[in-house]
Write an enzyme that holds these catalytic residues in place. Structure first.
Site, PDB file in Angstrom:
ATOM      1  N   ASP A  67      34.076  65.548  28.243  1.00 32.84           N
ATOM      2  CA  ASP A  67      33.998  64.112  27.980  1.00 32.84           C
ATOM      3  C   ASP A  67      32.691  63.497  28.487  1.00 32.84           C
ATOM      4  OD1 ASP A  67      34.600  64.395  30.672  1.00 32.84           O
ATOM      5  OD2 ASP A  67      36.596  63.521  30.530  1.00 32.84           O
ATOM      6  N   ASN A 140      46.714  59.469  37.034  1.00 34.67           N
ATOM      7  CA  ASN A 140      47.719  59.046  36.051  1.00 34.67           C
ATOM      8  C   ASN A 140      48.095  60.184  35.094  1.00 34.67           C
ATOM      9  OD1 ASN A 140      45.493  59.277  34.404  1.00 34.67           O
ATOM     10  ND2 ASN A 140      45.400  57.124  33.807  1.00 34.67           N
ATOM     11  N   HIS A 142      45.924  62.050  33.334  1.00 36.63           N
ATOM     12  CA  HIS A 142      45.035  62.314  32.189  1.00 36.63           C
ATOM     13  C   HIS A 142      44.346  63.670  32.343  1.00 36.63           C
ATOM     14  CE1 HIS A 142      41.331  60.050  34.085  1.00 36.63           C
ATOM     15  NE2 HIS A 142      41.401  61.277  34.508  1.00 36.63           N
ATOM     16  N   GLU A 147      44.242  59.612  28.019  1.00 40.32           N
ATOM     17  CA  GLU A 147      45.014  58.761  28.917  1.00 40.32           C
ATOM     18  C   GLU A 147      46.485  58.724  28.502  1.00 40.32           C
ATOM     19  OE1 GLU A 147      43.577  57.805  31.511  1.00 40.32           O
ATOM     20  OE2 GLU A 147      41.793  56.599  31.222  1.00 40.32           O
TER      21      GLU A 147
HETATM   22  P1  PGA Z   1      38.351  63.873  40.116  1.00 38.86           P
HETATM   23  O1  PGA Z   1      38.711  63.472  38.621  1.00 38.86           O
HETATM   24  O2  PGA Z   1      38.039  65.335  40.094  1.00 38.86           O
HETATM   25  O3  PGA Z   1      37.171  63.032  40.460  1.00 38.86           O
HETATM   26  O4  PGA Z   1      39.566  63.571  40.932  1.00 38.86           O
HETATM   27  C1  PGA Z   1      39.643  64.234  37.915  1.00 38.86           C
HETATM   28  C2  PGA Z   1      39.956  63.553  36.610  1.00 38.86           C
HETATM   29  O5  PGA Z   1      40.010  62.296  36.581  1.00 38.86           O
HETATM   30  O6  PGA Z   1      40.161  64.251  35.621  1.00 38.86           O
END
Ligand code: PGA
Length: 253
Positions: A67, A140, A142, A147
């Site tokens: 992404d 959450n 995702h 999302e």
């Molecule tokens: P993070 O993000 O590794 O910064 O916790 C993970 C994500 O949001 O997929």
């Protein structure tokens, strides 16, 4: 889904790097799906060390990132293009032509019509699909920027980021207003089509979502739960992230 619980972030990073290295040694021209965020930084550091020590070559590897924000130039310090070059690509031997990240110009595409997204999916297909997809997980649930929603998209697409995700990522920006509102992300199709998936989770921020992932069935409101129907998923979590998992203490190391 195979769960591996390790002591801390250092162990997680080393185990994840060894997992990726084993994949590449087994198939030197592997197509790797790569993730950003704070979690895989240690894995990239360990992989870099392996390459520097001459234990691993990534010369034949092809990469596709999950992404990217929309509205940040590739050289913006918070863009995922910058992150990947800073933490990984500038230190290892993957030829630039074999590196791919999704990119959509701000204003150039609508959510329902994204040519760059379709081209990205075609490119993944032309390379035979992803051999190993590395994933983080949002608080959450995702994966990528897919999302929680009443439905999930199969292909690469443009998303409006949830307030929760923008708040979670605001720590990297000076002010919340600077966090982009939109992003482009691989859909769950390319992720689920990957031969193997490696999901990483570290820190107590992730203990609730990991407990949900462990306990809940497949539902689009918890996008990571789709991984339950994939045949080859390994989760590496450190003890803090695994704190609410009802798994045997032996697994927790
Ligand atoms: P993070 O993000 O590794 O910064 O916790 C993970 C994500 O949001 O997929």
């Amino acid at each position: 889904m195979e769960w591996r619980i390790v002591k801390d972030y250092e162990e997680l990073s080393l185990m994840a790097a060894r997992f990726v290295a084993a994949q590449v040694k087994n198939k030197p021209n592997s197509v790797l799906g790569l993730a950003t965020g704070s979690t895989p930084i240690g894995m990239y550091r360990e992989l870099t060390r392996m390459v520097e020590r001459g234990e691993l070559s990534l010369q034949q590897v092809v990469t596709f990132n999950l992404d990217e924000y929309i509205g940040l130039a590739p050289d913006h310090p918070q863009s995922y293009h910058y992150y990947m070059h800073h933490h990984f690509f500038s230190h290892v031997d993957i030829p630039a032509g074999q590196i791919h990240l999704p990119y959509v110009e701000k204003g150039a595409a609508q959510e329902e019509d994204c040519e760059a997204c379709e081209a990205y999916d075609r490119m993944i297909e032309e390379h035979g699909g992803i051999d190993l997809q590395v994933l983080g997980i949002g608080r959450n649930g995702h994966i990528g920027f897919n999302e929680p929603s009443i439905s999930l998209e199969v292909g690469t697409h443009i998303v409006t980021l949830t307030e929760e995700t923008r708040q979670a990522n605001a720590r990297f920006f000076q002010r919340i207003e600077e966090v982009p509102t939109h992003a482009v992300t691989m859909g769950v199709g390319s992720i689920m089509k990957a031969e193997r998936i490696l999901l990483l989770a570290s820190g107590s921020d992730k203990k609730e979502v990991l407990a949900r992932l462990y306990a809940e069935g497949v539902r689009t409101e918890l996008p990571a739960s789709l991984l339950h129907v994939h045949q080859d998923v390994t989760v590496i979590a450190d003890r803090e992230a695994a704190a609410w998992l009802p798994v045997g203490e032996s697994l927790k190391g």
